[in-house]
Enzyme design. Structure first.
Site, PDB file in Angstrom:
ATOM      1  N   GLU A 164       0.812  -1.218   0.000  1.00  0.00           N
ATOM      2  CA  GLU A 164       0.000   0.000   0.000  1.00  0.00           C
ATOM      3  C   GLU A 164       0.845   1.268   0.000  1.00  0.00           C
ATOM      4  O   GLU A 164       0.445   2.292  -0.557  1.00  0.00           O
ATOM      5  CB  GLU A 164      -0.931   0.004   1.221  1.00  0.00           C
ATOM      6  CG  GLU A 164      -1.950  -1.130   1.230  1.00  0.00           C
ATOM      7  CD  GLU A 164      -1.362  -2.468   1.714  1.00  0.00           C
ATOM      8  OE1 GLU A 164      -0.235  -2.472   2.263  1.00  0.00           O
ATOM      9  OE2 GLU A 164      -2.033  -3.506   1.534  1.00  0.00           O
ATOM     10  N   HIS A 214     -14.209  -1.685   3.084  1.00  0.00           N
ATOM     11  CA  HIS A 214     -14.287  -2.376   4.380  1.00  0.00           C
ATOM     12  C   HIS A 214     -14.073  -1.431   5.557  1.00  0.00           C
ATOM     13  O   HIS A 214     -13.271  -1.678   6.451  1.00  0.00           O
ATOM     14  CB  HIS A 214     -13.288  -3.535   4.426  1.00  0.00           C
ATOM     15  CG  HIS A 214     -13.738  -4.711   3.601  1.00  0.00           C
ATOM     16  ND1 HIS A 214     -14.320  -4.562   2.365  1.00  0.00           N
ATOM     17  CD2 HIS A 214     -13.696  -6.049   3.836  1.00  0.00           C
ATOM     18  CE1 HIS A 214     -14.617  -5.749   1.864  1.00  0.00           C
ATOM     19  NE2 HIS A 214     -14.253  -6.671   2.738  1.00  0.00           N
TER      20      HIS A 214
END
Lengths: 326, 291
Positions: free
Chosen positions: A70, A121
């Protein structure tokens, strides 16, 4: 009861359609990508789950598989943005903007890179995956960054419209989605404008300001409270930053009491943003429906929403409480 | 190594330029009262080679679409970048002395957008390599042939992001990217191999899918030749491991980790400038021949 000007879903109180917000991103980014060839999508090994798959299929040459990295994704997106691309970067919100916050702060926000961060999420309703995967702090850590815009869509249509709308804004944006199917509150015809909150239900006694899945819960709560003679205004505040100060100040002046509702920690989220506006311009009592400074846990989404106090029932309790303080 | 295209006259010009940049780095750091001396001095030859010979760019037109890009990943050595940009003509030279001061465009660490020629912001280590890769990837998607250059610090290899980035660039065969790592063996707390051993760097990069070159980072001819060779490499990004002396040109700073993150005081600056002046009188011959 609902604001008749907004074309909200007419089956809202009966049997609303149930769709995850992330589907709206998935469909929206394909539509935006058709119009604008500079749009690229980067994803960290969560292509299906984040609903980036449709874009990958439609524009394979503009889809970038990052692997589980990420930090690198945020930096690469910044570099691509400096060379004219409009990257949408997708992962779970706990990882992006969680794990890569430093890269988002410096490579993206400080540099005004035109990168759109899609955090899937988010919220307690993520369910069985448990606390590690339930992003409850993402609004706080993005809202505090200069140059960052923060959007929390309430349903499929809003997520889709927001995904398309931000392709035309210049600068970093964070947008959060839940995992679960949530009731579709709006319709294709409901107006959406970045930075402009909407009154989904008019009311004069108290205002509930909500975002994400709590917009539906707020409308349900308002329906119940109207039977008790309490006239609740419900505002869908999808853009947390820059926040629509005017609509909040008017609510404070006209209804004299506010309840905020969100699937996020009480510290630093929508409630804090609303309190910052209200305390500055027109102080009124506020109650906060949010996660009360604790981590989530495993369970079914509805069990967790109930346990952690972010259901319509909790909004009703908060409304009654704030009215006593009016 | 391919046959060098650089003439003796060009080489003499570049060596003199690198020395001028070193002098300005000393003056800037003295004036600023804080900042990073060792890496700035140690990479002056590489910056000179890039901005005065290797890169395709136009200081009068900093936003020129087809320019090559340079991203400084170990951004704390920005005094050398700022001095090089001023010498190249991106902004007035007198402004160099505003480094780190209130209202300056020369922030303590680079801020993209406020000073012409700065392609990225930087400071937290590991960021720049990803940004450079992102630029290269965008060009690859568009079929553009401009090249992207990036400098990494050796201490910066401690950051996990660097290896995420290296792995990605290898996978995507970004042949328009050339990265130079400033292998000067020091970081703030001491020598790199004591802090967190990183050798064998050469083998590590190679196993990540990179083409590897090693050069004497003070031999401008070798540096230029390495970047030339990188242009001829297809299917792989190139990593130039440049062995440098931290604090190069100033005897009392060379090889000393304590000079990583501090500026000279007035007395030290005078001594440093005197040493650099002496090197100039030797005709700029501070490099060793590398075969």
């Amino acid at each position: 009861m609902l604001n008749p000007d907004l074309n909200l879903a007419d089956n809202l109180f009966d049997d609303p359609d149930q769709v995850p917000q992330r589907n709206g991103y998935g469909d929206g980014v394909v539509e935006a990508g058709e119009k604008n060839k500079n749009i690229v999508v980067l994803c960290c090994d969560l292509t299906e789950s984040t609903r980036s798959l449709a874009f990958k299929k439609a524009f394979p040459e503009r889809f970038v598989e990052m692997g589980i990295a990420e930090q690198n994704m945020a930096g690469i997106a910044a570099g691509m943005a400096f060379s004219g691309k409009i990257p949408y970067i997708a992962s779970y919100a706990t990882f992006s903007p969680g794990r890569n916050w430093d890269q988002i702060r410096v490579s993206i926000c400080y540099s005004m890179a035109n990168v759109k961060i899609m955090g899937a999420h988010a919220g307690i309703s993520v369910g069985p995956d448990g606390a590690t995967h339930q992003a409850l702090e993402d609004i706080a850590i993005t809202r505090c960054l200069p140059n960052m815009m923060v959007i929390v869509p309430c349903d499929y249509w809003e997520a889709k419209k927001a995904t398309i709308a931000i392709s035309e804004t210049n600068g970093p944006v964070y947008m959060r989605f839940g995992r679960e199917k949530v009731p579709v509150v709006t319709t294709e015809k409901t107006p959406f404008e970045v930075g402009r909150a909407e009154i989904f239900k008019h009311g004069k006694d108290v205002t509930v300001i909500a975002c994400g899945s709590l917009v539906y819960e707020s409308l349900i709560a308002a329906g119940s409270l109207s039977k008790e003679g309490i006239d609740v205004r419900v505002i869908n505040c999808h853009t947390i930053k820059p926040i629509d100060e005017g609509i909040i100040i008017n609510a404070a002046k006209e209804t004299g009491a506010i309840v905020t509702a969100e699937e996020h920690q009480v510290h630093g989220g929508l409630g804090s943003a609303v309190a910052e506006v209200v305390s500055k311009d027109h102080p009124v009592p506020i109650e906060f429906v949010a996660i009360m400074d604790r981590f989530g846990e495993s369970g079914e989404p509805d069990e967790l929403m109930t346990k952690f106090g972010v259901k319509s029932r909790d909004i009703i309790i908060a409304v009654n409480k704030v009215l006593k303080r009016k | 190594m391919i046959v060098s295209q650089i003439s003796d006259e060009q080489l003499a010009f570049l060596e003199d330029k690198a020395n001028q940049i070193r002098e300005d780095i000393i003056k800037m750091l003295l004036e600023a009262g804080s900042g990073h001396s060792a890496g700035s001095l140690g990479t002056a030859d590489i910056f000179t080679a890039l901005y005065f010979h290797v890169m395709k760019h136009d200081p009068k037109n900093p936003d020129w679409e087809d320019r090559d890009r340079f991203v400084l990943s170990n951004a704390h050595i920005c005094p050398v970048l700022y001095a090089t940009l001023a010498h190249a003509g991106y902004y007035p030279r007198e402004e160099m002395m505003t480094l780190r001061k209130f209202g300056s465009r020369l922030q303590g660490h680079p801020h993209r957008g406020i000073l012409p020629g700065l392609e990225a912001s930087g400071g937290p280590l590991g960021h720049g390599i990803s940004i450079a890769i992102g630029m290269t990837l965008a060009d690859k998607i568009d079929g553009k042939r401009r090249r992207v250059y990036c400098m990494l610090g050796d201490g910066e290899q401690d950051e996990g992001q660097v290896w995420e980035a290296l792995m990605f660039a290898g996978k995507n065969k970004l042949n328009n990217l050339a990265v130079v790592v400033d292998r000067n063996n020091i970081q703030i707390d001491g020598f790199t191999e004591d802090i967190m051993p990183m050798e064998p760097l050469n083998e590590k990069y190679r196993s990540f899918g990179w083409h590897i070159l090693e050069v004497d980072g003070h031999n401008i001819r070798s540096i230029v030749d390495a970047f030339d060779e990188a242009k001829a490499v297809y299917e792989k990004p190139t990593m130039v491991i440049a062995h440098t002396i931290p604090g190069k040109g100033v005897d009392f700073m060379e090889f000393k980790p304590e000079w990583h993150g501090k500026p000279p005081n007035k007395e030290e600056a005078e001594k440093a400038l005197a040493e650099l002046e002496q090197i100039k009188s030797l005709g700029g011959k501070i490099t060793c021949e590398h075969h």
